[in-house]
Design a protein around this motif. Structure first.
Motif, PDB file in Angstrom:
ATOM      1  N   TRP A  37      27.384  25.252  44.935  1.00  9.67           N
ATOM      2  CA  TRP A  37      27.397  26.380  45.854  1.00  9.67           C
ATOM      3  C   TRP A  37      28.180  25.941  47.079  1.00  9.67           C
ATOM      4  O   TRP A  37      27.781  25.030  47.801  1.00  9.67           O
ATOM      5  N   LEU A  38      29.304  26.574  47.321  1.00  7.47           N
ATOM      6  CA  LEU A  38      30.187  26.247  48.442  1.00  7.47           C
ATOM      7  C   LEU A  38      29.885  27.198  49.597  1.00  7.47           C
ATOM      8  O   LEU A  38      29.858  28.414  49.412  1.00  7.47           O
ATOM      9  N   ARG A  39      29.670  26.609  50.773  1.00  9.87           N
ATOM     10  CA  ARG A  39      29.217  27.401  51.907  1.00  9.87           C
ATOM     11  C   ARG A  39      30.140  27.265  53.108  1.00  9.87           C
ATOM     12  O   ARG A  39      30.674  26.199  53.364  1.00  9.87           O
ATOM     13  N   ALA A  40      30.280  28.357  53.826  1.00 11.51           N
ATOM     14  CA  ALA A  40      31.109  28.398  55.038  1.00 11.51           C
ATOM     15  C   ALA A  40      30.244  28.890  56.193  1.00 11.51           C
ATOM     16  O   ALA A  40      29.899  30.069  56.254  1.00 11.51           O
ATOM     17  N   SER A  41      29.901  27.984  57.096  1.00 13.86           N
ATOM     18  CA  SER A  41      29.030  28.376  58.204  1.00 13.86           C
ATOM     19  C   SER A  41      29.696  29.428  59.090  1.00 13.86           C
ATOM     20  O   SER A  41      29.001  30.236  59.706  1.00 13.86           O
ATOM     21  N   ALA A  42      31.023  29.454  59.144  1.00 11.53           N
ATOM     22  CA  ALA A  42      31.720  30.470  59.937  1.00 11.53           C
ATOM     23  C   ALA A  42      31.401  31.875  59.427  1.00 11.53           C
ATOM     24  O   ALA A  42      31.406  32.835  60.196  1.00 11.53           O
TER      25      ALA A  42
END
Length: 186
Positions: A142-147
């Motif tokens: 699971w790839l996550r982008a906090s932005a």
């Protein structure tokens, strides 16, 4: 060794951080290979700003988990790689985005082939058909982008109320990550 469930839907598998594989394997994979690729393929959903992940291996076998019902992931983007063994059945199926649900009357089916992976948006409805025979192991990242998720939680669709935590904390941060310079990839 500590042993957590890989996610809320799979009972058999292992979290790669519990094996000590996040820093030496998964973080470099995300930073050097997946983030630049995702910046090109999925720029509109945080592909160039992936700054955390949750990686796990799940197992499907007779007498254990055979299938996975329709769901969406706690991620902006997902990589799902068939690691092995020998199996029949277990095709992946895909529908629309959970934010705009439509009936899964004719979902797209994809045969999972050992050694090959599937990239998709985390919010895309998907699942796995029942395994027919054998045993299948999958690496799921699971790839996550906090932005992206700092503004709108991908699970509840609300503005998050952040609290301090250890590690990647489901991908939320108090700082804005830097974007990947895709021009430097040539």
């Amino acid at each position: 060794m500590p042993k957590g469930r890989p996610n809320t839907m799979n009972n058999y598998g292992v979290l790669l951080h519990e094996l000590g594989l996040d820093e030496p394997l998964m973080t470099p994979l995300r930073e050097r290979f997946l983030q630049p690729l995702m910046a090109l393929l999925y720029p509109d959903c945080g592909g160039g700003r992936l700054d955390s992940h949750r990686a796990f291996v799940v197992k499907y076998a007779l007498g254990q988990d055979l299938e996975l019902g329709c769901h969406y992931d706690n991620a902006e983007l997902t990589l799902n790689v068939a690691l092995g063994k020998v199996f029949t059945g277990g095709a992946l199926y895909f529908g629309g985005l959970f934010q705009a649900p439509t009936a899964l009357t004719e979902p797209l089916e994809v045969e999972h082939v050992v050694g090959q992976g599937v990239l998709h948006r985390g919010g895309q409805l998907h699942g796995a058909r029942p395994l027919g025979t054998g045993e299948r192991w999958n690496l799921v990242v699971w790839l996550r982008a906090s932005a992206v998720r700092n503004r709108l939680c991908p699970m509840c669709r609300c503005e998050p109320d952040l609290v301090d935590d250890e590690g990647f904390s489901d991908g939320f941060t108090r700082e804005e990550p830097t974007a990947v310079d895709v021009c430097a990839l040539t």
